[in-house]
Design a protein around this motif. Structure first.
Motif, PDB file in Angstrom:
ATOM      1  N   GLU A  43       0.826  -1.209   0.000  1.00  0.00           N
ATOM      2  CA  GLU A  43       0.000   0.000   0.000  1.00  0.00           C
ATOM      3  C   GLU A  43       0.859   1.258   0.000  1.00  0.00           C
ATOM      4  OE1 GLU A  43      -3.783   0.186   0.853  1.00  0.00           O
ATOM      5  OE2 GLU A  43      -3.412  -1.622  -0.341  1.00  0.00           O
ATOM      6  N   GLU A  46       6.087   1.787  -3.791  1.00  0.00           N
ATOM      7  CA  GLU A  46       5.973   1.431  -5.205  1.00  0.00           C
ATOM      8  C   GLU A  46       7.236   0.699  -5.606  1.00  0.00           C
ATOM      9  OE1 GLU A  46       4.321   3.865  -8.014  1.00  0.00           O
ATOM     10  OE2 GLU A  46       2.552   4.127  -6.735  1.00  0.00           O
ATOM     11  N   ASP A  48      10.139  -1.528  -7.324  1.00  0.00           N
ATOM     12  CA  ASP A  48      10.524  -1.817  -8.709  1.00  0.00           C
ATOM     13  C   ASP A  48      10.455  -3.306  -8.973  1.00  0.00           C
ATOM     14  OD1 ASP A  48      11.395   0.885  -9.598  1.00  0.00           O
ATOM     15  OD2 ASP A  48      12.704   0.650  -7.856  1.00  0.00           O
ATOM     16  N   ARG A  69      -1.122  -8.976  -8.871  1.00  0.00           N
ATOM     17  CA  ARG A  69      -1.465  -8.830 -10.283  1.00  0.00           C
ATOM     18  C   ARG A  69      -2.872  -8.258 -10.463  1.00  0.00           C
ATOM     19  NH1 ARG A  69       2.962  -8.411 -11.951  1.00  0.00           N
ATOM     20  NH2 ARG A  69       4.342 -10.105 -12.569  1.00  0.00           N
ATOM     21  N   GLN A  71      -4.058  -5.876  -8.883  1.00  0.00           N
ATOM     22  CA  GLN A  71      -4.042  -4.412  -8.771  1.00  0.00           C
ATOM     23  C   GLN A  71      -3.521  -3.834 -10.082  1.00  0.00           C
ATOM     24  OE1 GLN A  71      -1.891  -3.044  -5.338  1.00  0.00           O
ATOM     25  NE2 GLN A  71      -2.705  -4.653  -4.012  1.00  0.00           N
ATOM     26  N   ASP A  72      -4.267  -2.883 -10.615  1.00  0.00           N
ATOM     27  CA  ASP A  72      -3.921  -2.353 -11.927  1.00  0.00           C
ATOM     28  C   ASP A  72      -2.483  -1.861 -12.021  1.00  0.00           C
ATOM     29  OD1 ASP A  72      -5.699  -2.860 -13.808  1.00  0.00           O
ATOM     30  OD2 ASP A  72      -6.543  -0.825 -13.956  1.00  0.00           O
ATOM     31  N   LYS A  73      -2.049  -1.147 -10.976  1.00  0.00           N
ATOM     32  CA  LYS A  73      -0.720  -0.536 -11.080  1.00  0.00           C
ATOM     33  C   LYS A  73       0.397  -1.573 -10.959  1.00  0.00           C
ATOM     34  CE  LYS A  73      -0.388   0.747  -6.207  1.00  0.00           C
ATOM     35  NZ  LYS A  73       0.091   1.719  -5.257  1.00  0.00           N
ATOM     36  N   HIS A  74       0.043  -2.782 -10.546  1.00  0.00           N
ATOM     37  CA  HIS A  74       1.094  -3.800 -10.413  1.00  0.00           C
ATOM     38  C   HIS A  74       0.974  -4.913 -11.448  1.00  0.00           C
ATOM     39  CE1 HIS A  74       2.742  -1.938  -6.934  1.00  0.00           C
ATOM     40  NE2 HIS A  74       1.638  -2.052  -6.244  1.00  0.00           N
ATOM     41  N   ARG A  75       0.229  -4.638 -12.522  1.00  0.00           N
ATOM     42  CA  ARG A  75       0.068  -5.668 -13.538  1.00  0.00           C
ATOM     43  C   ARG A  75       1.417  -6.074 -14.121  1.00  0.00           C
ATOM     44  NH1 ARG A  75      -3.694  -4.199 -18.134  1.00  0.00           N
ATOM     45  NH2 ARG A  75      -3.145  -6.284 -18.832  1.00  0.00           N
ATOM     46  N   THR A  77       4.481  -5.195 -12.568  1.00  0.00           N
ATOM     47  CA  THR A  77       5.594  -5.157 -11.612  1.00  0.00           C
ATOM     48  C   THR A  77       6.282  -6.525 -11.594  1.00  0.00           C
ATOM     49  OG1 THR A  77       4.343  -3.622 -10.231  1.00  0.00           O
ATOM     50  CG2 THR A  77       6.214  -4.740  -9.200  1.00  0.00           C
TER      51      THR A  77
END
Lengths: 121, 747
Positions: A43, A46, A48, A69, A71-75, A77
């Motif tokens: 949460e 961010e 890398d 996966r 979570q949109d922002k971690h598709r 990562t």
């Protein structure tokens, strides 16, 4: 460039080893004790790249990767799975779950760093 | 922890601490299974504990530990997968394995000799178990690879896969080439590559780091913008790499994307010498390779015969279709079964030395505060002055701090109790009795040092209970008791002390027999008239052992006298109570901490001394008729119904010549060796207070009768006495009023 890493493992020894391997190489390491904790830690940061164990209480590695996966922002990562085996099925299993790569335990620091660079720069 | 300059040693130390925790969780889990738990989380916890130990052990190259943990884990995985039920026999073996694992952990930590025989025996038993109950999976494994089986990262994969001990590294067998070679690489990512979070750029950059690279990005497959799907992959790259590397190294850059891309690597002849050409193609879609490689070939100076080798075809398909849904289900159940409200306690690990230092500093603070009080009081300040009020508050805070610091050292007795459950298992197996250990109060916290030093005496007591306390199953049934014997181990806080009890539901102490033995061994006079308690206490006499035949279990030359001495060294007391036919209870009462002592401050021949308050039964002032001379130099004092040996502390410590006239002397009645008592003469009682125990440095000659020292409020140093030692010495010295044995029993 300092890479920010989230390492999720229920074994303190492993978390310590990861930290020991990565800190001198200039990585910024966050740790979490299991999948649920990993999601909580995620949460606020961010990363890398994410390193995760599979066998963990509360939420295992597969569940964790799934949740990340989701979570949109971690598709995209990068997520490395820590495995004790190099068995092909396990790699396949990790990959199906959405893992980017894997690190075979016991790992040596150079290999871990190399693996991270391969997925995250 | 040991050497702060070596982080690896520190992690190693912390690994072994973690192992202890894991072993504890393992014990708990097995215990729960033994009590009938069947939920998947319990099994998972057990499995994970062994798995984590294996993982860490691997990191430190602890081969024996890895090997054993691995096999144990395999067996547990059979249970986890529902292929084996943890019934009586399997569980028994698991308990043994857990015990052995804990041995291996300790041996590995201390670099001791490996218990190879035991390991081999248990491994063989695990094999048998797997062979018997593992069903087809077990047999398959037995055929394929007896030694090492996959340690189940998965929930679903079949266990048929084989696995090497030395966990294959990333590299594929290198080809012997030393000098610089030219490679042609074609890399075409599939869409799936991006779904796993991989990034082609990083791989290309890895190539770039290997040597000279010429990258070509091929965009011919790119559709028109309106047809372009952002989730699809259209680009591919060709790379010309000149570097002194093996093909394997290049392949390893693409290790994670095997099966998610088309990858072809062609090795040209050495850049320097063009005699031979070696080529290798790594591809998961070999159909493409021919046409695609044509794109590259024009650039190849010498299109010599190429060898096409396909390596590692294993990744072609994703996980078996059937596996996925099953796994998902398993994951869900595992999550559901997880206890919802059990947040892990957050814990900080601190070097014990630092705590010791803190304890010491707080000790100094207490002393300092006492000195301040004393000087303020003597300065004649009004008790209602601000300074005195503030001081009172200060005193309260100091005490709170002291209590809190002591709590840091406190630990639950659980780990100790777990060790005892092992002792019960081993002991009951050795004597062929069916015994169940029931523990209570595992959460009771006691000073860490106390816990450590309690292990040996407690072990001995537990062994005694199993060996001597409990009857054989036949005798139990004959007596109308359940065949399974019971040993209870409990801990509780009681009025500022910890009380630990070991009780059995056996036959109780056979008093006539005890009396007989004591008489035979000359420990008591044949005509001695002893109460039941006194008879029971004979067990504590040195050289007493009821076992007619010395069993290899409890007859190890350690008697209950050693147990008692150990307990007393901890500032504790041990008592027995026994009821014929229904059992015996040993009760140990211990101080909560070893750092602070409730003491009585006394004055003897101008010396200030401290006695532990718990040994002082009462104080008396002697009148002329109280003292009787037994013989010259040996006196007893009449205390109500009995006579108690009398000693002059000043004389015993060598401070002065024995006093002639006892009248008016202040006497402390001291508890000595449980029921025994002794009276010691002092000059005056000064105070009753908590003192901070300061150990005497080893460089001091160990003076008999002196336990430690403390610093009093006025800054004066006072010795803390070990009364037991003083009295034993005094009794042993010529001219002592009573024989040792009678002194131990005198009423």
């Amino acid at each position: 460039m300092t890479l920010e890493i989230l390492a999720v493992d229920d074994s303190r020894t492993m978390r310590d080893m990861i930290r020991l391997a990565l800190l001198p190489a200039g990585f910024n390491v966050h740790t979490a004790d299991d999948g649920v904790h990993g999601i909580e830690v995620l949460e606020g940061i961010e990363p890398d790249a994410i390193i995760t164990d599979i066998n963990m209480p509360r939420m295992d590695g597969f569940g964790f990767i799934d949740a990340v996966r989701g979570q949109d922002k971690h598709r995209a990562t990068p997520i490395l799975v820590l495995t004790t085996e190099a068995a092909p099925e396990l790699k396949a299993r990790a990959r199906t779950a959405g893992a980017t790569g894997w690190i075979v335990k016991p790992f040596d620091p150079t290999k871990l760093i190399k693996a991270l660079q391969m997925v995250a720069g | 922890m040991t050497d702060s300059n070596d982080p690896m040693a520190e992690i190693r130390a912390s690994f072994f601490i973690e192992c202890e925790e894991l072993l504890e969780a393992l014990q708990d889990g097995l215990q729960a299974l033994d009590e009938g738990a069947t939920d998947s989380e319990t099994i998972n916890v057990v499995f994970r504990a062994v798995h984590s130990i294996k993982g860490g052990a691997g990191a430190f190259g602890l081969e024996a530990l890895v090997r054993f943990a691995h096999r144990f884990e395999t067996a547990l995985d059979e249970v986890r997968a529902g292929r084996m039920s943890p019934d009586g026999n399997a569980l028994k073996l698991f308990f043994q394995c857990a015990d052995h694992l804990s041995d291996l952990v300790r041996v590995s930590r201390d670099a001791g000799p490996l218990p190879e025989d035991e390991t081999g025996k248990l491994l063989a038993q695990l094999d048998t178990l797997l062979g018997d109950e593992g069903g087809s999976a077990g047999e398959e494994e037995a055929e394929e690879d007896i030694d090492f089986q996959p340690a189940t990262l998965s929930f679903d994969l079949d266990l048929g896969g084989d696995e090497d001990t030395d966990l294959p590294p990333l590299d594929i067998e290198p080809i012997g080439e030393e000098s610089k070679s030219k490679f042609l690489i074609k890399f075409k990512p599939e869409s799936e590559l991006f779904e796993t979070g991989n990034e082609p750029f990083h791989m290309l950059r890895t190539l770039d780091s290997m040597g000279e690279c010429i990258f070509t990005c091929h965009t011919e497959n790119l559709p028109a913008l309106d047809e372009l799907s952002p989730e699809s992959s259209y680009l591919y790259w060709t790379v010309e790499l000149i570097a002194d590397v093996e093909i394997a190294e290049i392949t390893s850059a693409f290790e994670f994307v095997e099966g998610l891309c088309v990858l072809e690597i062609t090795q040209d002849a050495d850049v320097s010498q063009t005699s031979e050409t070696d080529a290798e193609v790594l591809s998961d879609t070999p159909v493409d390779s021919l046409s695609d490689s044509l794109d590259i070939e024009p650039e190849t100076p010498d299109p010599a015969p190429q060898q096409v080798v396909e390596t590692e075809a294993e990744e072609k398909k994703p996980a078996p279709e059937a596996a996925a849904p099953l796994a998902e289900k398993d994951v869900k159940t595992a999550q559901k079964a997880a206890p919802p409200a059990a947040p892990a306690k957050s814990v900080v690990r601190v070097d014990l030395d630092r705590i010791e230092r803190l304890v010491n500093l707080v000790g100094e603070l207490v002393i300092n505060q006492a000195m301040l009080s004393q000087s303020l009081e003597s300065s004649g300040l009004s008790p209602h002055s601000d300074a005195m009020n503030g001081l009172e508050e200060f005193q309260r805070l100091t005490r709170d701090i002291q209590d809190s610091v002591m709590m840091i050292r406190a630990q639950p007795v659980k780990s100790l109790f777990q060790r005892m459950s092992r002792i019960v298992r081993e002991a009951s197996a050795a004597v062929g009795k069916d015994v169940r250990l029931i523990t209570d109060g595992e959460g009771t916290e006691v000073d860490k040092t106390v816990i450590e030093r309690l292990a040996d005496p407690l072990t001995h007591m537990i062994r005694n209970a199993v060996d001597h306390g409990l009857e054989s199953s036949e005798d139990r049934i004959a007596a109308g008791k359940p065949a399974q014997g019971r040993v209870n181990l409990t801990a509780a806080h009681r009025s500022g002390r910890v009380v630990i009890e070991v009780s059995d539901d056996g036959g109780g102490i056979n008093r006539p027999k005890v009396l007989q033995i004591a008489t035979d061994k000359g420990l008591i006079a044949p005509d001695a008239n002893l109460s039941e308690t006194e008879i029971d206490n004979l067990l504590f006499l040195p050289g007493f052992s009821t076992a007619t035949v010395v069993s290899d279990l409890s007859g190890r030359g350690v008697g209950m006298d050693v147990v008692r001495t150990a307990i007393q060294a901890l500032g504790g007391r041990i008592t027995i109570s026994s009821t014929p036919g229904s059992g015996t209870t040993f009760s140990i009462s211990l101080p909560l901490t070893l750092a602070v002592l409730d003491g009585m401050v006394v004055q003897v021949a101008d010396e200030t001394l401290v006695l532990p308050l718990n040994v002082v039964i009462e104080t008396l002032t002697l009148s002329k008729n109280d003292v009787e001379m037994v013989r010259p130099g040996a006196h007893v004092v009449r205390v109500r119904s009995g006579f108690v040996p009398l000693f002059d502390l000043g004389k015993e410590l060598g401070y002065r010549a024995p006093i002639e006239d006892y009248e008016g002397s202040v006497v402390l009645l001291i508890a000595h060796e449980d029921e025994g008592r002794a009276a010691i003469i002092i000059d005056s009682i000064q105070d009753q207070r908590q003192v901070v125990i300061k150990g005497l440095d080893d460089s001091f000659y160990r003076a008999p009768g002196i336990a430690a020292a403390t610093i009093l409020g006025d800054g004066q140093i006072a010795l803390i006495l070990d009364t037991s030692d003083i009295i034993s010495n005094a009794i042993g010295s010529p001219g002592a009023p009573q024989s040792q044995n009678l002194a131990g029993l005198s009423a």
